[in-house]
Design a protein around this motif. Structure first.
Motif, mmCIF file in Angstrom:
data_model
loop_
_atom_site.group_PDB
_atom_site.id
_atom_site.type_symbol
_atom_site.label_atom_id
_atom_site.label_comp_id
_atom_site.label_asym_id
_atom_site.label_seq_id
_atom_site.Cartn_x
_atom_site.Cartn_y
_atom_site.Cartn_z
ATOM 1 N N PRO A 203 0.831 -1.207 0.000
ATOM 2 C CA PRO A 203 0.000 0.000 0.000
ATOM 3 C C PRO A 203 0.864 1.254 0.000
ATOM 4 N N ASP A 204 0.294 2.342 -0.489
ATOM 5 C CA ASP A 204 0.979 3.629 -0.442
ATOM 6 C C ASP A 204 0.730 4.354 0.869
ATOM 7 N N HIS A 205 -0.413 4.072 1.482
ATOM 8 C CA HIS A 205 -0.801 4.778 2.711
ATOM 9 C C HIS A 205 -1.567 3.802 3.592
ATOM 10 N N ILE A 206 -1.203 3.744 4.866
ATOM 11 C CA ILE A 206 -1.878 2.849 5.801
ATOM 12 C C ILE A 206 -2.589 3.700 6.830
ATOM 13 N N VAL A 207 -3.884 3.448 7.006
ATOM 14 C CA VAL A 207 -4.669 4.255 7.930
ATOM 15 C C VAL A 207 -5.491 3.345 8.837
ATOM 16 N N ALA A 208 -5.904 3.904 9.957
ATOM 17 C CA ALA A 208 -6.736 3.170 10.905
ATOM 18 C C ALA A 208 -7.857 4.062 11.405
ATOM 19 N N THR A 209 -8.985 3.455 11.668
ATOM 20 C CA THR A 209 -10.112 4.176 12.242
ATOM 21 C C THR A 209 -10.490 3.481 13.551
ATOM 22 N N SER A 210 -11.445 4.026 14.257
ATOM 23 C CA SER A 210 -12.030 3.451 15.469
ATOM 24 C C SER A 210 -11.458 4.080 16.729
#
Length: 310
Positions: A203-210
């Motif tokens: 991936p180019d960008h790793i994000v997280a929510t919650s």
């Protein structure tokens, strides 16, 4: 128009009211949230008990009153893993509809992952490239990856922080042997899915929510929520690895006194940290960015996509 999204989750029942129209970002206008912890109210047979159902009906009714008071034109109600996986789900849904008039749509785990991915894509935009999105809820872990608004791969695993705490960490503070066993379980579950995503490339960008990821990032030094949505917040795996043994040695009360940790979430923070650490390690993530938008925003955005621009 003023929309409401009613999220019956594994931890909370949350009504989010937004002012929105096609082509514009939804503007939050009101939030009504009640801690219900359905994931921890399941009996040995996997059913939501009578007390839990009574409480759910009451909370949904209160949320609908709040929606009416705030002038909401339409409410988008949905439920996630706690209701989805309850052995008496059909009976629970029927009673909620009969007594409140609310017809809860039960999302599949993959739908959760896809809608959360949509929210993250809209937040970060096309320039973010290939996105890997991680989301830890009370009942499940969602993972999604892709270049477009629809992910190329999406998965949901039964690794929610509330579910794991109830099943694996019965003492306070937890026994070291229980923490070790949970760590093995989490990593074995995640490892089964890594290959499906790895074949798609890095991936180019790793994000997280919650909430779980937000609290872990805050512990690791990220800005407070009071500093606003547009402040960049990151979580580094090294910082998380340093915090896990510290959280494991604490009682729930001690965790609740940490910066950014709410009293209601303190009990399940360790399980959430073990899931976050395992996911970051097995997916080779050194640093991820916290996304302010998640499933609720994804539901709203999908609704707006189907409304005429006028």
């Amino acid at each position: 128009m003023r929309l409401g999204v009613l999220d019956v989750g594994s931890n909370t029942v949350h009504l989010l009211v937004v002012d929105a129209h096609p082509g514009a970002r939804p503007l939050p206008a009101h939030s009504h949230k009640v801690d219900l912890r359905l994931a921890q109210l399941l009996d040995p047979a996997g059913a939501i008990g009578p007390e839990g159902v009574d409480r759910l009906v009451t909370v949904v009714r209160e949320a609908m009153v709040a929606a009416e008071d705030k002038g909401v034109e339409e409410v988008l109600p949905f439920a996630t893993s706690a209701v989805r996986e309850a052995s008496n789900a059909d009976a629970v849904l029927a009673r909620v509809k009969e007594e409140t008039g609310v017809d809860l749509r039960v999302l599949t785990g993959e739908e959760e992952a896809r809608l959360t991915f949509l929210a993250a894509r809209r937040w970060f935009g096309w320039s973010a490239g290939k996105l890997l999105v991680l989301d830890i809820g009370g009942g499940s872990l969602e993972i999604a990856y892709g270049m477009d608004e629809e992910p190329d791969a999406a998965a949901s695993l039964p690794l929610g922080a509330g579910r794991l705490t109830a099943a694996w960490l019965p003492t306070d503070p937890p026994e070291p042997s229980d923490v070790k066993a949970l760590r093995r379980h989490v990593r074995a579950q995640i490892a089964r899915t890594v290959g499906e995503f790895s074949r798609l490339g890095a991936p180019d960008h790793i994000v997280a929510t919650s909430k779980t990821f937000k609290q872990l990032a805050r512990l690791a030094g990220a800005a407070r929520s009071a500093d606003g949505l547009y402040v960049q917040r990151e979580l580094k795996r090294k910082s998380l690895e340093d915090w896990v043994p510290r959280l494991a040695a604490m009682t729930t009360q001690e965790r609740s006194e940490l910066p950014g940790v709410s009293e209601g979430r303190a009990g399940q923070l360790l399980a959430g940290a073990l899931v976050a650490e395992g996911a970051m390690d097995l997916f080779g993530v050194e640093t991820l960015e916290i996304c302010p938008w998640a499933l609720r925003e994804g539901v709203i955005l999908r609704k707006l996509d189907h409304l005429p621009a006028s």
